[in-house]
Design a protein around this motif. Structure first.
Motif, PDB file in Angstrom:
ATOM      1  N   MET A 264       0.902  -1.213  -0.112  1.00  0.00           N
ATOM      2  CA  MET A 264      -0.025  -0.025  -0.119  1.00  0.00           C
ATOM      3  C   MET A 264       0.917   1.183   0.129  1.00  0.00           C
ATOM      4  N   PRO A 265       1.021   1.861  -1.126  1.00  0.00           N
ATOM      5  CA  PRO A 265       2.068   2.984  -1.233  1.00  0.00           C
ATOM      6  C   PRO A 265       1.703   4.130  -0.482  1.00  0.00           C
ATOM      7  N   GLU A 266       0.398   4.421  -0.093  1.00  0.00           N
ATOM      8  CA  GLU A 266      -0.096   5.650   0.373  1.00  0.00           C
ATOM      9  C   GLU A 266      -0.072   5.264   1.878  1.00  0.00           C
ATOM     10  N   THR A 267       0.282   4.271   2.586  1.00  0.00           N
ATOM     11  CA  THR A 267       0.244   4.065   4.009  1.00  0.00           C
ATOM     12  C   THR A 267       1.793   4.276   4.472  1.00  0.00           C
ATOM     13  N   GLY A 268       1.923   4.530   5.625  1.00  0.00           N
ATOM     14  CA  GLY A 268       3.298   4.748   6.402  1.00  0.00           C
ATOM     15  C   GLY A 268       3.084   4.360   7.909  1.00  0.00           C
ATOM     16  N   ILE A 269       4.315   4.267   8.647  1.00  0.00           N
ATOM     17  CA  ILE A 269       4.387   3.965   9.946  1.00  0.00           C
ATOM     18  C   ILE A 269       5.154   4.994  10.686  1.00  0.00           C
ATOM     19  N   VAL A 270       5.057   5.193  11.968  1.00  0.00           N
ATOM     20  CA  VAL A 270       5.649   5.849  12.997  1.00  0.00           C
ATOM     21  C   VAL A 270       6.357   5.227  14.019  1.00  0.00           C
ATOM     22  N   ASN A 271       7.382   5.844  14.641  1.00  0.00           N
ATOM     23  CA  ASN A 271       8.150   5.173  16.009  1.00  0.00           C
ATOM     24  C   ASN A 271       6.939   5.910  17.123  1.00  0.00           C
ATOM     25  N   TYR A 272       6.174   4.895  17.757  1.00  0.00           N
ATOM     26  CA  TYR A 272       5.064   5.219  18.403  1.00  0.00           C
ATOM     27  C   TYR A 272       5.721   5.706  19.765  1.00  0.00           C
ATOM     28  N   ALA A 273       6.840   4.968  20.331  1.00  0.00           N
ATOM     29  CA  ALA A 273       7.404   5.281  21.509  1.00  0.00           C
ATOM     30  C   ALA A 273       7.788   6.745  21.255  1.00  0.00           C
ATOM     31  N   LYS A 274       8.374   7.426  20.241  1.00  0.00           N
ATOM     32  CA  LYS A 274       8.897   8.551  19.960  1.00  0.00           C
ATOM     33  C   LYS A 274       7.445   9.670  20.163  1.00  0.00           C
ATOM     34  N   VAL A 275       6.231   9.137  19.431  1.00  0.00           N
ATOM     35  CA  VAL A 275       5.236   9.872  19.447  1.00  0.00           C
ATOM     36  C   VAL A 275       4.598  10.281  20.881  1.00  0.00           C
ATOM     37  N   CYS A 276       4.700   8.937  21.678  1.00  0.00           N
ATOM     38  CA  CYS A 276       4.368   9.170  23.055  1.00  0.00           C
ATOM     39  C   CYS A 276       5.224  10.103  23.813  1.00  0.00           C
ATOM     40  N   GLU A 277       6.589   9.886  23.670  1.00  0.00           N
ATOM     41  CA  GLU A 277       7.489  10.829  24.266  1.00  0.00           C
ATOM     42  C   GLU A 277       7.069  12.444  24.031  1.00  0.00           C
ATOM     43  N   THR A 278       6.858  12.628  22.703  1.00  0.00           N
ATOM     44  CA  THR A 278       6.556  13.931  22.175  1.00  0.00           C
ATOM     45  C   THR A 278       5.361  14.452  22.995  1.00  0.00           C
ATOM     46  N   MET A 279       4.320  13.688  22.833  1.00  0.00           N
ATOM     47  CA  MET A 279       3.083  13.889  23.640  1.00  0.00           C
ATOM     48  C   MET A 279       3.252  14.438  25.134  1.00  0.00           C
ATOM     49  N   ARG A 280       4.092  13.447  25.914  1.00  0.00           N
ATOM     50  CA  ARG A 280       4.375  13.871  27.227  1.00  0.00           C
ATOM     51  C   ARG A 280       5.189  15.259  27.463  1.00  0.00           C
ATOM     52  N   GLN A 281       6.160  15.596  26.581  1.00  0.00           N
ATOM     53  CA  GLN A 281       6.496  16.742  26.587  1.00  0.00           C
ATOM     54  C   GLN A 281       5.790  17.907  26.364  1.00  0.00           C
ATOM     55  N   GLN A 282       4.777  17.789  25.360  1.00  0.00           N
ATOM     56  CA  GLN A 282       3.919  18.781  25.108  1.00  0.00           C
ATOM     57  C   GLN A 282       2.898  19.131  26.231  1.00  0.00           C
ATOM     58  N   ILE A 283       2.265  17.779  27.004  1.00  0.00           N
ATOM     59  CA  ILE A 283       1.586  18.054  28.125  1.00  0.00           C
ATOM     60  C   ILE A 283       2.117  18.820  29.126  1.00  0.00           C
ATOM     61  N   GLN A 284       3.532  18.491  29.310  1.00  0.00           N
ATOM     62  CA  GLN A 284       4.348  19.122  30.448  1.00  0.00           C
ATOM     63  C   GLN A 284       4.544  20.565  30.159  1.00  0.00           C
ATOM     64  N   ARG A 285       4.668  20.895  28.963  1.00  0.00           N
ATOM     65  CA  ARG A 285       5.078  22.458  28.375  1.00  0.00           C
ATOM     66  C   ARG A 285       3.553  22.991  28.723  1.00  0.00           C
ATOM     67  N   GLY A 286       2.702  22.407  28.331  1.00  0.00           N
ATOM     68  CA  GLY A 286       1.266  23.006  28.689  1.00  0.00           C
ATOM     69  C   GLY A 286       1.007  23.011  30.080  1.00  0.00           C
ATOM     70  N   GLY A 287       1.720  22.816  31.101  1.00  0.00           N
ATOM     71  CA  GLY A 287       1.274  22.774  32.357  1.00  0.00           C
ATOM     72  C   GLY A 287       0.918  21.507  33.191  1.00  0.00           C
ATOM     73  N   GLY A 288       0.649  20.419  32.251  1.00  0.00           N
ATOM     74  CA  GLY A 288       0.187  19.131  32.854  1.00  0.00           C
ATOM     75  C   GLY A 288       1.138  18.296  33.467  1.00  0.00           C
ATOM     76  N   LYS A 289       0.893  17.258  34.108  1.00  0.00           N
ATOM     77  CA  LYS A 289       1.776  16.456  34.785  1.00  0.00           C
ATOM     78  C   LYS A 289       1.525  14.964  34.153  1.00  0.00           C
ATOM     79  N   VAL A 290       2.725  14.336  33.953  1.00  0.00           N
ATOM     80  CA  VAL A 290       2.368  12.867  33.706  1.00  0.00           C
ATOM     81  C   VAL A 290       3.263  11.902  34.797  1.00  0.00           C
ATOM     82  N   ILE A 291       2.158  10.990  35.089  1.00  0.00           N
ATOM     83  CA  ILE A 291       2.735  10.327  36.309  1.00  0.00           C
ATOM     84  C   ILE A 291       2.648   8.776  36.031  1.00  0.00           C
ATOM     85  N   LEU A 292       3.692   8.249  35.983  1.00  0.00           N
ATOM     86  CA  LEU A 292       4.051   6.809  35.667  1.00  0.00           C
ATOM     87  C   LEU A 292       4.015   5.755  36.932  1.00  0.00           C
ATOM     88  N   SER A 293       4.105   4.631  36.599  1.00  0.00           N
ATOM     89  CA  SER A 293       4.228   3.746  37.766  1.00  0.00           C
ATOM     90  C   SER A 293       3.114   3.633  38.788  1.00  0.00           C
TER      91      SER A 293
END
Ligand code: FAD
Length: 261
Positions: free
Chosen positions: A1-30
């Protein structure tokens, strides 16, 4: 399927975490949620180490545990999560040239999550799979991982028994492909006829959180329920990772209107 693609999802999550924190949010793990008290004035969410978070509203997107979290929050889930493991093989490096992009079969509408495919990964390597076998634990990433109460809960669920009665032949085929590499290879050969068993080595596995209705149907769409002060994502099948920002937007809209008094 030439029109489809993939991403590195761990990096997507890491970027989301940074954006949440930059917006004043908190990410609590474990923080393993063990108890929820949805009272008239607030929600108290307690974890396995007895720490408690107090908030006005909550969103449950706990995947394989989402029905249990809904129950903790005082709701009665209309479905049960049944864990289905998807196993992969990897192409050995010298045969990776067999797959230059992503190769998918035409999906069967009654089992959209069935049908092995080939995925050229973003950092190199080619994954082949997945199949779909009942996991013996909600987090059963291989046949050895067994959790008696998880399995018992699945096997005594009327919805699962109806599903198994209807589709036992399909299920048996998936188990056969899991236990016999040659059977897995012949499924892959429908897409790449020249592939051989020696081209493959065991790869990773994932567990799908599949909501099953009491009537024995696999829920094939997103299923989102609401209880007092909480929204629960009970079924988020593929491509929910790809569509996560759009789904998140819809949930955020609903969250805004959630009753807090
Ligand atoms: C083999 C396989 C292949 C897939 N391929 C694709 C694909 O190509 N594209 C795609 O878009 N989707 C794909 N999916 C589907 C995708 O993974 C899911 O749709 C998506 O992960 C659902 O997101 P979610 O946030 O609802 O749940 P999850 O991603 O399952 O996240 C649930 C989170 O809740 C946490 N949690 C659970 N219980 C508790 C608790 N008690 N306390 C605190 N935290 C808890 C878990 O640790 C986890 O972090 C695939 C899934 C599988 C299994």
């Amino acid at each position: 399927m030439p029109e489809t693609g993939i991403v590195n999802y761990a990096k997507v999550c890491e970027t989301m975490r940074q954006q949440i924190q930059r917006g004043g949010g908190k990410v609590i793990l474990s923080y393993q949620v063990k108890r929820i008290n949805a009272a008239a004035s607030e929600v108290a969410i307690t974890d396995s180490k007895n720490r408690t978070i107090h908030c006005g509203r909550m969103i449950n997107c706990a995947g394989l545990q989402s029905d249990r979290i809904l129950r903790m929050a005082g709701g009665r889930p209309a479905v049960k999560i049944v864990p289905f493991r998807g196993e992969y093989y990897d192409l050995v490096p010298e045969r990776e040239h067999l797959c230059r992009h992503l190769i998918y079969p035409v999906p069967d509408p009654s089992f959209p999550f069935l049908g092995v495919h080939f995925t050229r990964m973003i950092d190199g390597g080619v994954e082949c799979g997945p199949n779909a076998v009942l996991a013996l634990s909600r987090h059963g990433y291989d046949w050895r991982t067994f959790h008696a109460s998880d399995l018992f809960e699945t096997l005594r669920y009327g919805g699962f028994l109806k599903l198994a009665r209807k589709y036992w032949r399909t299920g048996a085929g998936e188990i056969h492909r899991s236990l016999r590499k040659a059977a897995f290879v012949s499924a892959l050969q429908k897409l790449i006829p020249t592939i051989r068993g020696s081209d493959l080595r065991p790869g990773r596995a994932g567990v799908r959180a599949q909501a099953v209705t009491p009537e024995g149907e696999l829920v094939d769409d997103f299923l989102i329920e609401t209880t007092d002060r909480a929204i629960h994502v009970l079924n988020a099948p593929s491509p929910a990772a790809t569509a996560s920002l759009a789904i998140g937007g819809k949930i955020a809209d609903r969250f805004e209107t959630l009753q807090t008094n």
